[in-house]
Design a protein around this motif. Structure first.
Motif, PDB file in Angstrom:
ATOM      1  N   ASP A 138      18.275 -62.017-123.515  1.00 30.26           N
ATOM      2  CA  ASP A 138      18.122 -61.223-124.865  1.00 30.26           C
ATOM      3  C   ASP A 138      18.301 -60.828-125.684  1.00 30.26           C
ATOM      4  N   THR A 139      20.062 -61.718-125.938  1.00 34.17           N
ATOM      5  CA  THR A 139      21.430 -61.690-126.786  1.00 34.17           C
ATOM      6  C   THR A 139      20.754 -62.446-127.770  1.00 34.17           C
ATOM      7  N   PRO A 140      21.565 -61.055-128.841  1.00 31.39           N
ATOM      8  CA  PRO A 140      21.114 -61.615-129.899  1.00 31.39           C
ATOM      9  C   PRO A 140      22.051 -63.548-130.772  1.00 31.39           C
ATOM     10  N   GLN A 141      21.597 -63.943-131.166  1.00 27.84           N
ATOM     11  CA  GLN A 141      21.657 -65.211-131.226  1.00 27.84           C
ATOM     12  C   GLN A 141      22.849 -65.440-132.728  1.00 27.84           C
ATOM     13  N   LEU A 142      24.013 -65.592-132.845  1.00 26.53           N
ATOM     14  CA  LEU A 142      25.127 -65.106-133.468  1.00 26.53           C
ATOM     15  C   LEU A 142      24.828 -66.269-134.266  1.00 26.53           C
ATOM     16  N   PRO A 143      25.092 -66.037-136.013  1.00 25.62           N
ATOM     17  CA  PRO A 143      25.565 -66.954-136.773  1.00 25.62           C
ATOM     18  C   PRO A 143      26.341 -68.352-136.526  1.00 25.62           C
ATOM     19  N   GLN A 144      25.772 -69.924-136.720  1.00 26.93           N
ATOM     20  CA  GLN A 144      27.119 -70.862-136.182  1.00 26.93           C
ATOM     21  C   GLN A 144      26.733 -71.898-137.101  1.00 26.93           C
ATOM     22  N   ILE A 145      27.829 -72.744-137.674  1.00 23.26           N
ATOM     23  CA  ILE A 145      27.760 -73.554-138.718  1.00 23.26           C
ATOM     24  C   ILE A 145      27.166 -75.019-138.237  1.00 23.26           C
ATOM     25  N   LYS A 146      26.301 -76.095-138.999  1.00 29.64           N
ATOM     26  CA  LYS A 146      26.455 -76.965-137.887  1.00 29.64           C
ATOM     27  C   LYS A 146      26.958 -77.919-138.476  1.00 29.64           C
ATOM     28  N   VAL A 147      27.577 -78.792-138.304  1.00 32.98           N
ATOM     29  CA  VAL A 147      28.258 -80.542-138.494  1.00 32.98           C
ATOM     30  C   VAL A 147      27.851 -80.963-137.926  1.00 32.98           C
ATOM     31  N   GLU A 148      27.759 -82.338-138.077  1.00 38.11           N
ATOM     32  CA  GLU A 148      27.744 -83.719-137.708  1.00 38.11           C
ATOM     33  C   GLU A 148      28.635 -84.512-136.855  1.00 38.11           C
ATOM     34  N   PRO A 149      28.461 -85.840-135.528  1.00 41.46           N
ATOM     35  CA  PRO A 149      29.415 -86.582-135.932  1.00 41.46           C
ATOM     36  C   PRO A 149      30.399 -86.887-136.882  1.00 41.46           C
ATOM     37  N   LEU A 150      31.978 -87.577-136.196  1.00 35.98           N
ATOM     38  CA  LEU A 150      32.915 -87.952-137.436  1.00 35.98           C
ATOM     39  C   LEU A 150      32.897 -89.230-136.989  1.00 35.98           C
TER      40      LEU A 150
END
Length: 245
Positions: A3-15
């Protein structure tokens, strides 16, 4: 079940590894931050070097260099013993940024009246008419298009420096507009303002265009002045966390 809340994360694409990784990493992380609603949740956005390294498909060295550059540019901040966090502005800082944006865009509107081509004006009108009938049901998409509208006016000025000056404001302006568009009837009123701005630009009326742009943008500042206390609450929470870390 966790039940641990999901913290916000940025989404990036491979380089792609063919050109300067530091620059590529910087651009990728900046793009991800810019496209995230950083004021839409109370939790801080923490950037994890290891996670970014895995997501982008590069070593941690260019990631570390990219984060250092982004800190110099004011996008992120380093907190000793805690990590790297995306910068969020308090209420007063946000109002000041909007005030600066309004001044630059008003001048851009004046120049656009002289320099914009008919094709550019047609493009701006098409942007203004996006989701014209019911923007409230497409807030995220509309908010993004809203900022494209304002950046297009600045681009039509033909002054590259103006575009460069507002680039670092864009992340905060876009994010705060995304939040405020959900408040009251701001989305619908914004459409009316945009159509009036387009009409002034099409008429090549520099004084009217500059005034409408300025009043429209300062309307956001007035809204933040009245309803933006949540911005200070974010910063107070972040300050307390740093103090007791």
């Amino acid at each position: 079940m966790d039940d641990t809340p999901q913290l916000p994360q940025i989404k990036v694409e491979p380089l792609e590894a063919s050109v300067g990784l530091r620059r590529l990493a910087t651009d990728a992380i900046k793009h991800a931050i810019t496209n995230m609603d950083i004021y839409d949740h109370p939790e801080e956005v923490r950037l994890d070097e290891r996670q970014l390294s895995r997501d982008l498909g590069v070593s941690r060295t260019p990631i570390r260099e990219a984060l250092s550059l982004l800190e110099q540019e004011g996008f992120v901040r380093s907190v000793p013993r805690r990590g790297i966090y995306v910068v969020r502005k308090n209420k007063r800082e946000m109002i000041e940024m909007i005030t600066v944006w309004s001044a630059i865009e008003a001048m851009a509107a004046r120049l656009a009246c002289e320099r914009a081509t008919p094709e550019e004006l047609a493009e701006l009108r098409a942007i203004a008419e996006f989701r014209k009938q019911n923007p409230a049901t497409h807030i995220s998409e509309y908010s993004q298009t809203n900022m494209i509208f304002h950046k297009t006016i600045i681009r039509m000025s033909g002054c590259v420096l103006m575009s460069e000056l507002v680039e670092n404001l864009f992340i905060h302006m876009r994010a705060i507009r995304s939040v405020t568009m959900r408040q009251g009837d701001r989305a619908q009123r914004s459409i009316v303002d945009h159509m009036n701005i387009v009409a002034a630009l099409e008429a090549r009326d520099a004084d009217l265009a500059a005034r409408r742009v300025r009043e429209h943008t300062l309307g956001l500042a007035a809204h933040i002045e009245k309803y933006g206390d949540f911005l200070d609450q974010f910063q107070s929470t972040e300050t307390r966390k740093r103090r007791y870390a």
